[in-house]
Design a protein around this motif. Sequence first.
Motif, PDB file in Angstrom:
ATOM      1  N   PRO A 197      -6.101   5.215  -4.494  1.00 52.17           N
ATOM      2  CA  PRO A 197      -7.081   4.668  -3.544  1.00 52.17           C
ATOM      3  C   PRO A 197      -6.806   3.213  -3.147  1.00 52.17           C
ATOM      4  O   PRO A 197      -7.053   2.840  -1.999  1.00 52.17           O
ATOM      5  N   ILE A 198      -6.305   2.408  -4.061  1.00 48.91           N
ATOM      6  CA  ILE A 198      -5.968   1.027  -3.712  1.00 48.91           C
ATOM      7  C   ILE A 198      -4.854   1.019  -2.671  1.00 48.91           C
ATOM      8  O   ILE A 198      -4.894   0.253  -1.704  1.00 48.91           O
ATOM      9  N   GLY A 199      -3.859   1.884  -2.848  1.00 48.91           N
ATOM     10  CA  GLY A 199      -2.790   1.988  -1.858  1.00 48.91           C
ATOM     11  C   GLY A 199      -3.326   2.398  -0.494  1.00 48.91           C
ATOM     12  O   GLY A 199      -2.947   1.827   0.529  1.00 48.91           O
ATOM     13  N   GLY A 200      -4.218   3.360  -0.477  1.00 47.34           N
ATOM     14  CA  GLY A 200      -4.817   3.787   0.787  1.00 47.34           C
ATOM     15  C   GLY A 200      -5.655   2.697   1.430  1.00 47.34           C
ATOM     16  O   GLY A 200      -5.642   2.522   2.656  1.00 47.34           O
ATOM     17  N   CYS A 201      -6.377   1.958   0.602  1.00 50.46           N
ATOM     18  CA  CYS A 201      -7.207   0.869   1.127  1.00 50.46           C
ATOM     19  C   CYS A 201      -6.367  -0.257   1.715  1.00 50.46           C
ATOM     20  O   CYS A 201      -6.828  -0.973   2.609  1.00 50.46           O
ATOM     21  N   LEU A 202      -5.163  -0.416   1.241  1.00 46.86           N
ATOM     22  CA  LEU A 202      -4.286  -1.438   1.797  1.00 46.86           C
ATOM     23  C   LEU A 202      -3.557  -0.946   3.043  1.00 46.86           C
ATOM     24  O   LEU A 202      -3.158  -1.747   3.882  1.00 46.86           O
TER      25      LEU A 202
ATOM     26  N   LEU B 287      -2.796  10.592 -15.171  1.00 43.40           N
ATOM     27  CA  LEU B 287      -3.269  11.331 -14.003  1.00 43.40           C
ATOM     28  C   LEU B 287      -4.536  10.690 -13.436  1.00 43.40           C
ATOM     29  O   LEU B 287      -4.629  10.434 -12.224  1.00 43.40           O
ATOM     30  N   TRP B 288      -5.496  10.415 -14.287  1.00 41.09           N
ATOM     31  CA  TRP B 288      -6.755   9.842 -13.836  1.00 41.09           C
ATOM     32  C   TRP B 288      -6.569   8.437 -13.268  1.00 41.09           C
ATOM     33  O   TRP B 288      -7.160   8.104 -12.245  1.00 41.09           O
ATOM     34  N   VAL B 289      -5.766   7.615 -13.931  1.00 41.48           N
ATOM     35  CA  VAL B 289      -5.558   6.248 -13.445  1.00 41.48           C
ATOM     36  C   VAL B 289      -4.844   6.259 -12.096  1.00 41.48           C
ATOM     37  O   VAL B 289      -5.231   5.554 -11.161  1.00 41.48           O
ATOM     38  N   MET B 290      -3.816   7.073 -11.981  1.00 38.05           N
ATOM     39  CA  MET B 290      -3.071   7.130 -10.725  1.00 38.05           C
ATOM     40  C   MET B 290      -3.916   7.728  -9.601  1.00 38.05           C
ATOM     41  O   MET B 290      -3.922   7.224  -8.484  1.00 38.05           O
ATOM     42  N   ALA B 291      -4.635   8.808  -9.897  1.00 32.63           N
ATOM     43  CA  ALA B 291      -5.389   9.506  -8.854  1.00 32.63           C
ATOM     44  C   ALA B 291      -6.657   8.765  -8.444  1.00 32.63           C
ATOM     45  O   ALA B 291      -7.062   8.847  -7.283  1.00 32.63           O
ATOM     46  N   PHE B 292      -7.272   8.045  -9.366  1.00 30.21           N
ATOM     47  CA  PHE B 292      -8.561   7.441  -9.066  1.00 30.21           C
ATOM     48  C   PHE B 292      -8.564   5.926  -9.029  1.00 30.21           C
ATOM     49  O   PHE B 292      -9.608   5.320  -8.756  1.00 30.21           O
ATOM     50  N   VAL B 293      -7.426   5.284  -9.308  1.00 27.40           N
ATOM     51  CA  VAL B 293      -7.347   3.826  -9.225  1.00 27.40           C
ATOM     52  C   VAL B 293      -6.213   3.398  -8.294  1.00 27.40           C
ATOM     53  O   VAL B 293      -6.436   2.737  -7.275  1.00 27.40           O
TER      54      VAL B 293
ATOM     55  N   GLY C 170       0.814  -1.212   0.000  1.00 25.35           N
ATOM     56  CA  GLY C 170       0.000   0.000   0.000  1.00 25.35           C
ATOM     57  C   GLY C 170       0.845   1.260   0.000  1.00 25.35           C
ATOM     58  O   GLY C 170       0.548   2.229  -0.705  1.00 25.35           O
ATOM     59  N   SER C 171       1.925   1.257   0.773  1.00 23.98           N
ATOM     60  CA  SER C 171       2.829   2.410   0.805  1.00 23.98           C
ATOM     61  C   SER C 171       3.498   2.624  -0.549  1.00 23.98           C
ATOM     62  O   SER C 171       3.615   3.756  -1.019  1.00 23.98           O
ATOM     63  N   LEU C 172       3.937   1.535  -1.163  1.00 26.82           N
ATOM     64  CA  LEU C 172       4.586   1.653  -2.476  1.00 26.82           C
ATOM     65  C   LEU C 172       3.607   2.147  -3.542  1.00 26.82           C
ATOM     66  O   LEU C 172       3.955   2.999  -4.361  1.00 26.82           O
ATOM     67  N   LEU C 173       2.395   1.617  -3.532  1.00 28.75           N
ATOM     68  CA  LEU C 173       1.399   2.075  -4.501  1.00 28.75           C
ATOM     69  C   LEU C 173       1.080   3.554  -4.296  1.00 28.75           C
ATOM     70  O   LEU C 173       0.980   4.315  -5.272  1.00 28.75           O
ATOM     71  N   SER C 174       0.945   3.972  -3.059  1.00 29.70           N
ATOM     72  CA  SER C 174       0.669   5.381  -2.774  1.00 29.70           C
ATOM     73  C   SER C 174       1.832   6.265  -3.205  1.00 29.70           C
ATOM     74  O   SER C 174       1.635   7.329  -3.794  1.00 29.70           O
TER      75      SER C 174
ATOM     76  N   ARG D 130       1.554   9.002  -6.216  1.00 30.73           N
ATOM     77  CA  ARG D 130       1.730  10.429  -5.901  1.00 30.73           C
ATOM     78  C   ARG D 130       2.852  11.048  -6.720  1.00 30.73           C
ATOM     79  O   ARG D 130       2.737  12.178  -7.182  1.00 30.73           O
ATOM     80  N   ILE D 131       3.916  10.308  -6.911  1.00 33.07           N
ATOM     81  CA  ILE D 131       5.004  10.812  -7.762  1.00 33.07           C
ATOM     82  C   ILE D 131       4.529  10.949  -9.197  1.00 33.07           C
ATOM     83  O   ILE D 131       4.790  11.959  -9.856  1.00 33.07           O
ATOM     84  N   ALA D 132       3.813   9.929  -9.690  1.00 29.95           N
ATOM     85  CA  ALA D 132       3.319   9.973 -11.063  1.00 29.95           C
ATOM     86  C   ALA D 132       2.354  11.137 -11.270  1.00 29.95           C
ATOM     87  O   ALA D 132       2.400  11.814 -12.303  1.00 29.95           O
ATOM     88  N   VAL D 133       1.476  11.394 -10.302  1.00 33.06           N
ATOM     89  CA  VAL D 133       0.546  12.516 -10.408  1.00 33.06           C
ATOM     90  C   VAL D 133       1.312  13.837 -10.455  1.00 33.06           C
ATOM     91  O   VAL D 133       0.936  14.760 -11.179  1.00 33.06           O
ATOM     92  N   GLY D 134       2.416  13.905  -9.726  1.00 34.30           N
ATOM     93  CA  GLY D 134       3.200  15.135  -9.689  1.00 34.30           C
ATOM     94  C   GLY D 134       3.994  15.422 -10.939  1.00 34.30           C
ATOM     95  O   GLY D 134       4.252  16.586 -11.250  1.00 34.30           O
ATOM     96  N   VAL D 135       4.392  14.391 -11.663  1.00 36.45           N
ATOM     97  CA  VAL D 135       5.280  14.610 -12.812  1.00 36.45           C
ATOM     98  C   VAL D 135       4.637  14.338 -14.169  1.00 36.45           C
ATOM     99  O   VAL D 135       5.245  14.646 -15.192  1.00 36.45           O
TER     100      VAL D 135
END
Length: 89
Positions: free
Chosen positions: A46-51, A37-43, A17-21, A25-30
């Motif tokens: 959240p999976i990282g947070g849920c884990l 952006l949409w896949v990282m932010a909305f898929v 979960g930490s690695l996915l998050s 977050r890095i991908a959204v930033g760069v």
Amino acid sequence: VGPLIDRLGCRNSLVLGSLLSLVSRIAVGVTTGKLVLWVMAFVVMPIGGCLMIPVMTLAVKGHTNNQNRGFAFGLFYSVMNVGALASGL
């Protein structure tokens, strides 16, 4: 998510979960692409947070006793809210 965490174990779930998050977050930033952006932010994020979040709650429960559990959970959720507040600054 519970059966997945049971299957992975608490440690592996927290690490994954930490690695996915982190990656999302890095991908959204760069990124410059809308799809990424949409896949990282909305898929992925959240999976990282849920884990992570249920496992952190399990850790607080597992490393406290009945006497200090209320204080520990209060501190845990206070830190989460301060972090959410600070992210908007």
